[in-house]
Design a protein around this motif. Sequence first.
Motif, PDB file in Angstrom:
ATOM      1  N   VAL A  56      -0.674  15.125 -12.931  1.00  0.00           N
ATOM      2  CA  VAL A  56       0.120  15.711 -11.849  1.00  0.00           C
ATOM      3  C   VAL A  56       1.133  14.686 -11.318  1.00  0.00           C
ATOM      4  N   PRO A  57       2.399  15.067 -11.140  1.00  0.00           N
ATOM      5  CA  PRO A  57       3.370  14.149 -10.521  1.00  0.00           C
ATOM      6  C   PRO A  57       2.955  13.835  -9.076  1.00  0.00           C
ATOM      7  N   ILE A  58       3.186  12.589  -8.671  1.00  0.00           N
ATOM      8  CA  ILE A  58       2.768  12.218  -7.318  1.00  0.00           C
ATOM      9  C   ILE A  58       3.952  11.728  -6.478  1.00  0.00           C
ATOM     10  N   ASP A  59       3.893  12.040  -5.199  1.00  0.00           N
ATOM     11  CA  ASP A  59       4.915  11.579  -4.245  1.00  0.00           C
ATOM     12  C   ASP A  59       4.547  10.209  -3.701  1.00  0.00           C
ATOM     13  N   GLN A  60       3.271   9.999  -3.454  1.00  0.00           N
ATOM     14  CA  GLN A  60       2.829   8.754  -2.806  1.00  0.00           C
ATOM     15  C   GLN A  60       1.573   8.201  -3.465  1.00  0.00           C
ATOM     16  N   ALA A  61       1.599   6.874  -3.670  1.00  0.00           N
ATOM     17  CA  ALA A  61       0.380   6.180  -4.093  1.00  0.00           C
ATOM     18  C   ALA A  61      -0.013   5.284  -2.919  1.00  0.00           C
ATOM     19  N   TYR A  62      -1.273   5.298  -2.552  1.00  0.00           N
ATOM     20  CA  TYR A  62      -1.699   4.563  -1.355  1.00  0.00           C
ATOM     21  C   TYR A  62      -2.860   3.638  -1.687  1.00  0.00           C
ATOM     22  N   ILE A  63      -2.625   2.344  -1.483  1.00  0.00           N
ATOM     23  CA  ILE A  63      -3.709   1.362  -1.623  1.00  0.00           C
ATOM     24  C   ILE A  63      -4.044   0.940  -0.207  1.00  0.00           C
ATOM     25  N   GLY A  64      -5.165   1.417   0.280  1.00  0.00           N
ATOM     26  CA  GLY A  64      -5.519   1.116   1.660  1.00  0.00           C
ATOM     27  C   GLY A  64      -6.986   1.378   1.916  1.00  0.00           C
ATOM     28  N   ALA A  65      -7.402   1.195   3.157  1.00  0.00           N
ATOM     29  CA  ALA A  65      -8.742   1.518   3.650  1.00  0.00           C
ATOM     30  C   ALA A  65      -9.785   0.443   3.348  1.00  0.00           C
ATOM     31  N   CYS A  66     -10.888   0.561   4.098  1.00  0.00           N
ATOM     32  CA  CYS A  66     -12.030  -0.329   3.897  1.00  0.00           C
ATOM     33  C   CYS A  66     -12.548  -0.213   2.475  1.00  0.00           C
ATOM     34  N   THR A  67     -12.405   0.977   1.900  1.00  0.00           N
ATOM     35  CA  THR A  67     -12.901   1.226   0.553  1.00  0.00           C
ATOM     36  C   THR A  67     -12.037   0.546  -0.506  1.00  0.00           C
ATOM     37  N   GLY A  68     -10.703   0.537  -0.297  1.00  0.00           N
ATOM     38  CA  GLY A  68      -9.845   0.197  -1.427  1.00  0.00           C
ATOM     39  C   GLY A  68      -8.708  -0.759  -1.163  1.00  0.00           C
ATOM     40  N   ALA A  69      -8.820  -1.662  -0.177  1.00  0.00           N
ATOM     41  CA  ALA A  69      -7.710  -2.599   0.057  1.00  0.00           C
ATOM     42  C   ALA A  69      -8.205  -3.994   0.414  1.00  0.00           C
ATOM     43  N   LYS A  70      -9.380  -4.354  -0.142  1.00  0.00           N
ATOM     44  CA  LYS A  70      -9.883  -5.710   0.021  1.00  0.00           C
ATOM     45  C   LYS A  70      -9.141  -6.596  -0.989  1.00  0.00           C
ATOM     46  N   LEU A  71      -9.387  -7.892  -0.927  1.00  0.00           N
ATOM     47  CA  LEU A  71      -8.622  -8.789  -1.800  1.00  0.00           C
ATOM     48  C   LEU A  71      -8.783  -8.414  -3.283  1.00  0.00           C
ATOM     49  N   VAL A  72     -10.011  -8.141  -3.682  1.00  0.00           N
ATOM     50  CA  VAL A  72     -10.254  -7.755  -5.079  1.00  0.00           C
ATOM     51  C   VAL A  72      -9.451  -6.505  -5.441  1.00  0.00           C
ATOM     52  N   ASP A  73      -9.389  -5.558  -4.514  1.00  0.00           N
ATOM     53  CA  ASP A  73      -8.654  -4.311  -4.765  1.00  0.00           C
ATOM     54  C   ASP A  73      -7.165  -4.578  -4.949  1.00  0.00           C
ATOM     55  N   LEU A  74      -6.626  -5.432  -4.087  1.00  0.00           N
ATOM     56  CA  LEU A  74      -5.195  -5.758  -4.191  1.00  0.00           C
ATOM     57  C   LEU A  74      -4.898  -6.489  -5.499  1.00  0.00           C
ATOM     58  N   ARG A  75      -5.837  -7.352  -5.890  1.00  0.00           N
ATOM     59  CA  ARG A  75      -5.651  -8.062  -7.158  1.00  0.00           C
ATOM     60  C   ARG A  75      -5.709  -7.106  -8.345  1.00  0.00           C
ATOM     61  N   MET A  76      -6.561  -6.107  -8.236  1.00  0.00           N
ATOM     62  CA  MET A  76      -6.613  -5.095  -9.300  1.00  0.00           C
ATOM     63  C   MET A  76      -5.250  -4.428  -9.435  1.00  0.00           C
ATOM     64  N   ALA A  77      -4.717  -4.005  -8.286  1.00  0.00           N
ATOM     65  CA  ALA A  77      -3.418  -3.324  -8.308  1.00  0.00           C
ATOM     66  C   ALA A  77      -2.366  -4.249  -8.899  1.00  0.00           C
ATOM     67  N   ALA A  78      -2.411  -5.528  -8.507  1.00  0.00           N
ATOM     68  CA  ALA A  78      -1.422  -6.483  -9.000  1.00  0.00           C
ATOM     69  C   ALA A  78      -1.550  -6.673 -10.512  1.00  0.00           C
ATOM     70  N   SER A  79      -2.779  -6.613 -11.017  1.00  0.00           N
ATOM     71  CA  SER A  79      -2.973  -6.823 -12.455  1.00  0.00           C
ATOM     72  C   SER A  79      -2.272  -5.729 -13.258  1.00  0.00           C
ATOM     73  N   VAL A  80      -2.167  -4.546 -12.686  1.00  0.00           N
ATOM     74  CA  VAL A  80      -1.471  -3.449 -13.360  1.00  0.00           C
ATOM     75  C   VAL A  80       0.042  -3.555 -13.112  1.00  0.00           C
ATOM     76  N   LEU A  81       0.416  -3.966 -11.905  1.00  0.00           N
ATOM     77  CA  LEU A  81       1.830  -3.895 -11.504  1.00  0.00           C
ATOM     78  C   LEU A  81       2.657  -5.105 -11.941  1.00  0.00           C
TER      79      LEU A  81
END
Lengths: 171, 439
Positions: B292-317
Motif C-alpha cells: 500500500v502507498p503511504i503518506d507518512q512513516a513514523y518512527i516514534g514512541a516508547c515502543t519504537g524510538a529508542k537508540l537501537v530503534d533509531l539505529r535500525m532505521a539508520a541502517s536501512v536509510l
Amino acid sequence: MSAELEGRAFLVGDDVDTDLLAPGAYMKGPIEELARHCLEALDPDFARSVRPGDILLAGRNFGTGSSREQAAQALSVLGIRAVVARSFAGIFYRNALNLGLLAVVCPEWDGIARFDRVRLDPRAGRLVHLASGRSFACRPIPGHLLEMVESGGIVPWLERRLAARRAEGAR
Amino acid sequence: MAETLAQKIVARAAGRSSVEPGELVTCRVDLAMLHDSGGPRRVAPILERLGVGLWDPSRVVLVSDHYVPAVDPESARILDLTRRWGRAHGVARHYDMLGICHVVLAEHGHVRPGMFVVGGDSHTPTAGAFAAFAMGVGASEMAAVLATGEIWLEVPETLRILLDGRPGPGVVAKDVLLALCRMIGLGGAGYRAIEYGGEGLAGFAMEERMTLANMAAELGGITGLVPPDRRTLAWLERAGVSLGEAELTRWRSDPDAPVAATLRLELDRLAPQVAAPHGPANAAPVDEVEPVPIDQAYIGACTGAKLVDLRMAASVLRGRKVAAGTRLLVAPASARVWREAAADGTLATLTEAGAIMLPSGCGACAGYGAGVLAEGEVCIASTARNFKGRMGAPSSRVYLASPLTVAASAVAGRIADPRPLLAERREPEPIGEEAARVG
Ligand code: SF4
C-alpha cells in the motif's frame, strides 16, 4: 445493598478499545463533552441512543488499549450501569470497578438482541434474558470488591476508610 | 511450593512468604509513575477530596511526556499544572520534557529486579524488561496508591512465552510481538503475567527486551517479565545501580513452577511483520501484505524510538532517500537517545535521508502532538497501537511494523520488506552487535 439490576441491553462487538470509548481528541476537555463522543467512530448515534440504566453487552477483550479511566467514566456519564462482556482488558476491568461501574465477565450471552431487557446479579454471577427466561453464568464479583463498587468506587470507599481511621485517631 | 517470578514479586510486595494465583492480596508499591496526561491533573482533585498528600514522595516519579512541548494553551496549562503539583508535593524526580516515561524510568535505573511498580499508563509493563512486576492503572486507582502506597491485586497466573533460535536479518523484537499478537489475539493473555524465556532471549539487547515487555500490554498481560541476566546488570550499572549476581538467581521462576500455558515461537522462521489497520493482531509477514502507498512513516514512541530503534532505521536509510510524496517523521524516545544518536552519527544519517525530526515525547503516537494524520491518510509506524483514529483523523489508516520495515517503507513510498535493502549492503549492518554494545 442493591444486589440485582435490570435494564435494556445495548450491544457492541469484540475488541472495543479505549480510543473508541474515549477518543484522544477530546481527552483535554471535560468528561461530559468526551462522553458525547464515546464510541462515535463505531456508531455515530451511540451517545444519543443509550439511556440511563442501560446495560452494555460486549464481546471479548472489552476496553483494550490505554489506561485512561475516562473510557469507563464516559459510559457512567451516559448512564450505563454495568458492562457485561465475554472478557475484559485488565486495566479497563480494574478502572470500571474502581469507578463504581460494574464490570461482569459473562463468557456466553448468545440470543440477546439490542434493547431486550436483562437482569444482572453480580454477586451470584448471573445474567437473565427476561423475554426468554434464559440464564447465563457470569463470574461473580468477590464480595470485597463489590462493596467497593457499591460504595461508588475506590475513592468514596477510601474516603470512608480514611474518615473511620481519623475518627479512631481522635478518640 | 515452586513459584513463578510474578508470584515471588507479588508475595514480597504483599509481605507474604508465598501467594497462589487467584488470591486477592494487598501489595505495597515500591514505585509509582505518573505522567502529565493521566497524572496530576486527574489525581490532584481526588487527593484533595480525600484530604491527604503523598504516602511517600521519594517513591514517586513524575514524567511530562504526553503533551510536550505544548501546542496550545490547554496543553501548556496541563504541563504547568504538572510542574506545580510536583513541586508542591516534594516530588524530586520530575522528568520534564526529557523523554517518554517508560524509557526515562529505565534510563535512570528506577526499575530493578523484584520491584513492584504501578504506573498511570498501560505500557507500564515495559519495566518488566528489568524483571520488575509493573502494571498500568487509571487515575482513580493511582490516587488511591498515592494516598496509601497500596493496591489490590488478584495474583495472576503466568503465561510463558519461549523464544527459540535466533532471528534472521531484518527481524527484531517488534516482529516477535506482532507475530504473538496475531497468534493469541489482542488481549489473548487474559490479564495473566507474561514471562518471556527461551534461549533466543539472551540475544536481545535491553532495549529490545523493553519492546517485548512494552507490548505485553497489547497481548493483554498484566505485566511482561524478562528474567534478569548479565545484560540487565550491565544496563543498571550504567544507570548508576550496582546489583550483585545474587539478584539474578533470586528473581526468576522456579524451574517446575506451574504456569497457565506455554507458547513457543521459533525466531529463525519468523519474517518481518506488518499489522494492518486497526489492530496489532492484524499482523502478517510483510511479503503477504499488499504494498500500500503511504503518506507518512513514523518512527516514534516508547515502543519504537529508542537508540537501537533509531539505529535500525539508520541502517536501512544510510545512503538512501525517503520517497517523493512520503514523509518520514522521527521522534526519539528521550533526550538521552537524542544525544547518543547525535553523537554516533545516527541522526545525521536519518536527516540526510530526509527524515524530519520531532521533539521527544508521545507526540503523534497517541494523537496528542505533532505528526497527526489527515482524513484518509495512510501511515506506517513503529508504535504499539493502530486503533482507529488514534493517530489523527478517524478515517486515517495506520500500519504497525519494526523500525527497519518503517524505514524501508519510507524509502519505497509503500509498505516494503527491509530484507532486500539490508542484503544490498556490501557489509551487512551489525544490528545484533550494535544492540549488544548498547544493552
Ligand atoms: S509513546 Fe505512545 S504508547 Fe508510549 S507512553 Fe506515549 S502514548 Fe503511550
